[in-house]
Design a protein around this motif. Structure first.
Motif, mmCIF file in Angstrom:
data_model
loop_
_atom_site.group_PDB
_atom_site.id
_atom_site.type_symbol
_atom_site.label_atom_id
_atom_site.label_comp_id
_atom_site.label_asym_id
_atom_site.label_seq_id
_atom_site.Cartn_x
_atom_site.Cartn_y
_atom_site.Cartn_z
ATOM 1 N N LYS A 133 0.828 -1.185 -0.183
ATOM 2 C CA LYS A 133 -0.047 -0.032 -0.054
ATOM 3 C C LYS A 133 0.896 1.285 0.095
ATOM 4 C CE LYS A 133 -4.133 -2.059 1.914
ATOM 5 N NZ LYS A 133 -5.180 -1.984 3.033
ATOM 6 N N SER A 134 1.413 1.547 -1.117
ATOM 7 C CA SER A 134 2.674 2.392 -1.269
ATOM 8 C C SER A 134 1.850 3.762 -1.490
ATOM 9 C CB SER A 134 3.639 2.219 -2.421
ATOM 10 O OG SER A 134 4.555 3.361 -2.546
ATOM 11 N N ARG A 135 2.605 4.801 -0.773
ATOM 12 C CA ARG A 135 2.152 6.480 -0.958
ATOM 13 C C ARG A 135 3.289 7.048 -1.619
ATOM 14 N NH1 ARG A 135 0.876 5.879 5.248
ATOM 15 N NH2 ARG A 135 -1.332 5.072 5.386
ATOM 16 N N ALA A 136 4.154 6.188 -2.275
ATOM 17 C CA ALA A 136 5.210 7.070 -2.941
ATOM 18 C C ALA A 136 4.926 7.954 -4.106
ATOM 19 C CB ALA A 136 6.191 5.672 -3.694
ATOM 20 N N GLY A 137 3.593 7.630 -4.413
ATOM 21 C CA GLY A 137 3.156 8.748 -5.867
ATOM 22 C C GLY A 137 3.050 10.160 -5.212
ATOM 23 N N GLU A 138 2.606 10.206 -3.896
ATOM 24 C CA GLU A 138 2.580 11.525 -3.341
ATOM 25 C C GLU A 138 3.986 12.476 -3.176
ATOM 26 O OE1 GLU A 138 -1.412 10.758 -0.303
ATOM 27 O OE2 GLU A 138 0.298 11.015 0.552
ATOM 28 N N LEU A 139 4.883 11.496 -2.597
ATOM 29 C CA LEU A 139 6.297 12.086 -2.874
ATOM 30 C C LEU A 139 6.910 12.408 -4.168
ATOM 31 C CD1 LEU A 139 8.704 12.465 -0.884
ATOM 32 C CD2 LEU A 139 9.353 10.202 -1.073
ATOM 33 N N LEU A 140 6.635 11.454 -4.871
ATOM 34 C CA LEU A 140 7.194 11.734 -5.961
ATOM 35 C C LEU A 140 6.562 12.713 -6.997
ATOM 36 C CD1 LEU A 140 7.729 7.881 -7.152
ATOM 37 C CD2 LEU A 140 9.543 9.566 -6.373
ATOM 38 N N GLY A 141 5.206 13.124 -6.567
ATOM 39 C CA GLY A 141 4.749 13.996 -7.459
ATOM 40 C C GLY A 141 4.556 15.540 -7.014
ATOM 41 N N THR A 142 5.753 15.883 -5.984
ATOM 42 C CA THR A 142 5.478 17.345 -5.265
ATOM 43 C C THR A 142 5.922 18.545 -6.297
ATOM 44 O OG1 THR A 142 7.961 17.298 -4.752
ATOM 45 C CG2 THR A 142 6.428 16.020 -3.179
ATOM 46 N N GLY A 143 6.489 18.040 -7.314
ATOM 47 C CA GLY A 143 6.815 19.042 -8.350
ATOM 48 C C GLY A 143 7.951 20.115 -7.994
ATOM 49 N N VAL A 144 8.460 20.060 -6.632
ATOM 50 C CA VAL A 144 9.302 20.971 -6.210
ATOM 51 C C VAL A 144 10.380 20.193 -5.441
ATOM 52 C CG1 VAL A 144 7.748 22.780 -5.740
ATOM 53 C CG2 VAL A 144 8.211 21.394 -3.918
ATOM 54 N N PRO A 145 11.635 21.136 -5.264
ATOM 55 C CA PRO A 145 12.843 20.266 -4.462
ATOM 56 C C PRO A 145 12.091 19.760 -2.730
ATOM 57 C CG PRO A 145 13.294 22.499 -5.179
ATOM 58 C CD PRO A 145 11.992 22.277 -5.597
ATOM 59 N N THR A 146 12.609 18.741 -2.868
ATOM 60 C CA THR A 146 12.088 17.840 -1.852
ATOM 61 C C THR A 146 13.193 17.107 -0.927
ATOM 62 O OG1 THR A 146 9.810 17.557 -2.831
ATOM 63 C CG2 THR A 146 10.215 16.118 -0.928
ATOM 64 N N LEU A 147 13.056 17.426 0.372
ATOM 65 C CA LEU A 147 14.045 16.729 1.335
ATOM 66 C C LEU A 147 13.234 15.574 2.139
ATOM 67 C CD1 LEU A 147 16.723 16.079 2.622
ATOM 68 C CD2 LEU A 147 16.347 17.962 4.209
ATOM 69 N N VAL A 148 13.673 14.215 2.191
ATOM 70 C CA VAL A 148 13.055 13.707 3.080
ATOM 71 C C VAL A 148 13.881 13.083 4.449
ATOM 72 C CG1 VAL A 148 11.892 10.914 3.575
ATOM 73 C CG2 VAL A 148 11.536 12.285 1.367
ATOM 74 N N VAL A 149 13.563 13.045 5.464
ATOM 75 C CA VAL A 149 14.525 12.787 6.710
ATOM 76 C C VAL A 149 13.607 11.515 7.417
ATOM 77 C CG1 VAL A 149 15.440 13.605 8.799
ATOM 78 C CG2 VAL A 149 14.917 15.097 7.019
#
Length: 208
Positions: A133-149
């Protein structure tokens, strides 16, 4: 300074930690199981103003109202949209962020709201034990520079589980979903928080 903001989802609350000479605003919200007292949010609010970053700790309406369960994602998004004018009113670039469910909200709304970038703390890549049940699409779809910690032992998604993408990822070794580290770990709780604040500060400085 505390600011009360009315949104379509109810009354939200912003606790401002202002920099003397701010160059941008970092707005961060909490997850579905806690508030802005979370250790990572508090560490950022204490460390970043001295580095020219005004931090806005955002409490979603359901928390302000004293409810214990977070509402549906669309209601969380509505609350975030409602506080955005107060953030943008600083007339500085706004980095949209949050931890866990708050990180998902920031990812989903970044392009729509004109966020400068997204900070995703403890991004819940999937429910514990349900990697399908992945939510990767939300993370990959930000459209702006993104940092995950991400904590190295986060049951909602370990760093090695994340798909390749244009975002950056920093691992907090041994950390769980709340970035707590066990006493047997080779890093202390204090050091874990330093890794978070140092990594975020370095990334924010790189945004220009």
């Amino acid at each position: 300074m505390i600011e009360i903001v009315e949104t379509d989802a109810g009354t939200a609350r912003i606790t401002w930690r202002k920099a003397k000479r701010p160059r941008l605003v970092l707005a961060v919200s909490h997850g579905a199981g806690g508030g802005v007292e979370a250790r990572d949010l508090q560490a950022l609010a204490q460390a970043l103003p001295a580095q020219g970053v005004t931090v806005a700790l955002v409490e979603q309406p359901w928390r302000v109202a004293g409810r214990k369960l977070a509402p549906a994602p669309k209601t969380l998004d509505a609350g975030w949209r409602g506080i955005w004018p107060a953030l943008a009113g600083m007339e500085l670039p706004v980095v949209s962020g949050g931890r866990s469910a708050g990180a998902r909200v920031a990812c989903r709304t970044a392009t729509e709201l004109g966020a400068h970038a997204v900070l995703a703390l403890s991004f819940p890549l999937h429910p514990p034990g349900k990697p399908e049940k992945s939510r990767a699409g939300e993370l990959l779809g930000t459209g702006v520079p993104t940092l995950v910690v991400q904590g190295g032992n986060d049951p909602f998604g370990k760093p090695e589980e994340f798909p390749k993408g244009s975002y950056e990822l920093v691992e907090v070794a041994y950390g769980d979903h709340g970035f707590a580290v066990p006493k047997r770990a080779v890093i202390t709780q204090e050091r874990a928080l330093e890794i978070i604040t140092e990594s975020v500060a370095k990334w924010l400085a790189s945004l220009g």
